[in-house]
Design a protein around this motif. Sequence first.
Motif, PDB file in Angstrom:
ATOM      1  N   UNK A 110       0.838  -1.201   0.000  1.00 55.64           N
ATOM      2  CA  UNK A 110       0.000   0.000   0.000  1.00 55.64           C
ATOM      3  C   UNK A 110       0.871   1.247   0.000  1.00 55.64           C
ATOM      4  N   UNK A 111       0.541   2.169  -0.870  1.00 60.13           N
ATOM      5  CA  UNK A 111       1.189   3.483  -0.873  1.00 60.13           C
ATOM      6  C   UNK A 111       0.057   4.450  -0.570  1.00 60.13           C
ATOM      7  N   UNK A 112       0.102   5.027   0.632  1.00 54.11           N
ATOM      8  CA  UNK A 112      -1.038   5.828   1.049  1.00 54.11           C
ATOM      9  C   UNK A 112      -2.243   4.911   1.101  1.00 54.11           C
ATOM     10  N   UNK A 113      -3.320   5.289   0.440  1.00 50.68           N
ATOM     11  CA  UNK A 113      -4.509   4.441   0.442  1.00 50.68           C
ATOM     12  C   UNK A 113      -4.604   3.608  -0.830  1.00 50.68           C
ATOM     13  N   UNK A 114      -3.586   3.728  -1.669  1.00 52.76           N
ATOM     14  CA  UNK A 114      -3.634   2.984  -2.931  1.00 52.76           C
ATOM     15  C   UNK A 114      -2.982   1.623  -2.778  1.00 52.76           C
TER      16      UNK A 114
ATOM     17  N   UNK B   5      -9.936   6.101  -2.124  1.00 56.50           N
ATOM     18  CA  UNK B   5      -8.673   6.822  -2.174  1.00 56.50           C
ATOM     19  C   UNK B   5      -8.698   7.864  -3.281  1.00 56.50           C
ATOM     20  N   UNK B   6      -7.860   8.874  -3.140  1.00 51.29           N
ATOM     21  CA  UNK B   6      -7.819   9.934  -4.141  1.00 51.29           C
ATOM     22  C   UNK B   6      -7.299   9.385  -5.463  1.00 51.29           C
ATOM     23  N   UNK B  68       1.118  10.902  -5.786  1.00 48.91           N
ATOM     24  CA  UNK B  68      -0.181  10.541  -5.249  1.00 48.91           C
ATOM     25  C   UNK B  68      -0.776  11.672  -4.437  1.00 48.91           C
ATOM     26  N   UNK B  70      -2.494  11.803  -1.885  1.00 46.14           N
ATOM     27  CA  UNK B  70      -3.040  11.151  -0.707  1.00 46.14           C
ATOM     28  C   UNK B  70      -3.029  12.101   0.472  1.00 46.14           C
ATOM     29  N   UNK B  71      -3.987  11.951   1.387  1.00 47.05           N
ATOM     30  CA  UNK B  71      -3.998  12.830   2.553  1.00 47.05           C
ATOM     31  C   UNK B  71      -2.756  12.599   3.394  1.00 47.05           C
ATOM     32  N   UNK B  74      -2.638   9.635   5.856  1.00 45.29           N
ATOM     33  CA  UNK B  74      -2.654   8.239   5.449  1.00 45.29           C
ATOM     34  C   UNK B  74      -1.265   7.801   4.999  1.00 45.29           C
ATOM     35  N   UNK B  75      -1.100   6.524   4.843  1.00 48.53           N
ATOM     36  CA  UNK B  75       0.163   6.008   4.342  1.00 48.53           C
ATOM     37  C   UNK B  75       1.096   5.579   5.445  1.00 48.53           C
TER      38      UNK B  75
END
Lengths: 181, 152
Positions: A110-114, B5-6, B68, B70-71, B74-75
């Motif tokens: 997982x990278x961030x939420x991806x 997710x974004x 990315x 991403x917030x 997160x991560x």
Amino acid sequence: MRRGFKAEAERMSSSFRATLGVGDTSKLPLEQAVKTMGAELRSAESLVSLERLREIEQVQPGAFSACTFDMSDHKVIVWNPLSKPARTTSDIAHELSHLLLKHEVKEVQKVGELAFFGCDPDEEQEANWLAGCLLLPRALVLKELRAGHTAEQIADRYEVSSQMANFRIRATGALRQVSSR
Amino acid sequence: MPEGPSQPALGNALRAERRQRRLSLRDLAAEIGVNFNTLSRVERGHIPDVQNYERILSWLGAPGQGLFDTPETSGDTTQIIARHLYTDERLTAENAKQILNLLSDMYQQLARPKPTVAVHLRSSQTFVPEAGALLSDLLTDMHKILSEEQEV
């Protein structure tokens, strides 16, 4: 695909079928085959709700077909009950092929939420090819074509998709061999 | 439905760079060894597998963290730190890398091991981010249930 793999896959299929006590011209007993590899076969529905599977299918059709978990002391093949039975047969045979070929499982990252899913294209090709050999060995395809059966009939008899039956007829060159007689 | 997710900026970055270098998708596919269809889907916002992702990043010459949206919350911890280090104007990329290596080593030694989910997966070749996130959660939960069953 590495050189010589296609012939190796036919031999591997033949040898594995022999350990199961079935010849090259019989239907593959899939559940027995999985068990012989020390693996367990589970419907995804026995682990998570159908709703979640439907949600993924709705967001991206075909996003999940099957998977194999390595639980240290044994492997578990999980199939998607939303798929058609013929598709499921191919999916399970594909996973079984990974086990026979001793392919390592890949970590979900997982990278961030991806989410990223590990995938080795060469291994996937090999598993696809071996799955075809296991389900419809060359000798079986030849026997069926000589009996005058069509791809659709072969698919029905062996509970595989007509796509798989057509693929194996082409890949084995069996049609040419039958036609030339 | 929970917020997914974004959308990654990876697709936009890839298309922009490819056009700037006047390459067709087929040219790029041949150059970096990523399937044409996969590249096309990535440009439309899909997430590729790790190997293809790395090939694309390598061609772009960009650090993954920046691609990315991403917030911050997160991560993984080291990824969040990396994002700050690489964008800190007082640090060169080499400085950022040195600090990150030190921190990553310490983090690996001190943090509790994270349960990993590893599978053979028969699925699409690329994912829209929402499907990828749903599938990742699904696999994690399935793995957890199987682990619990094993313990009983």
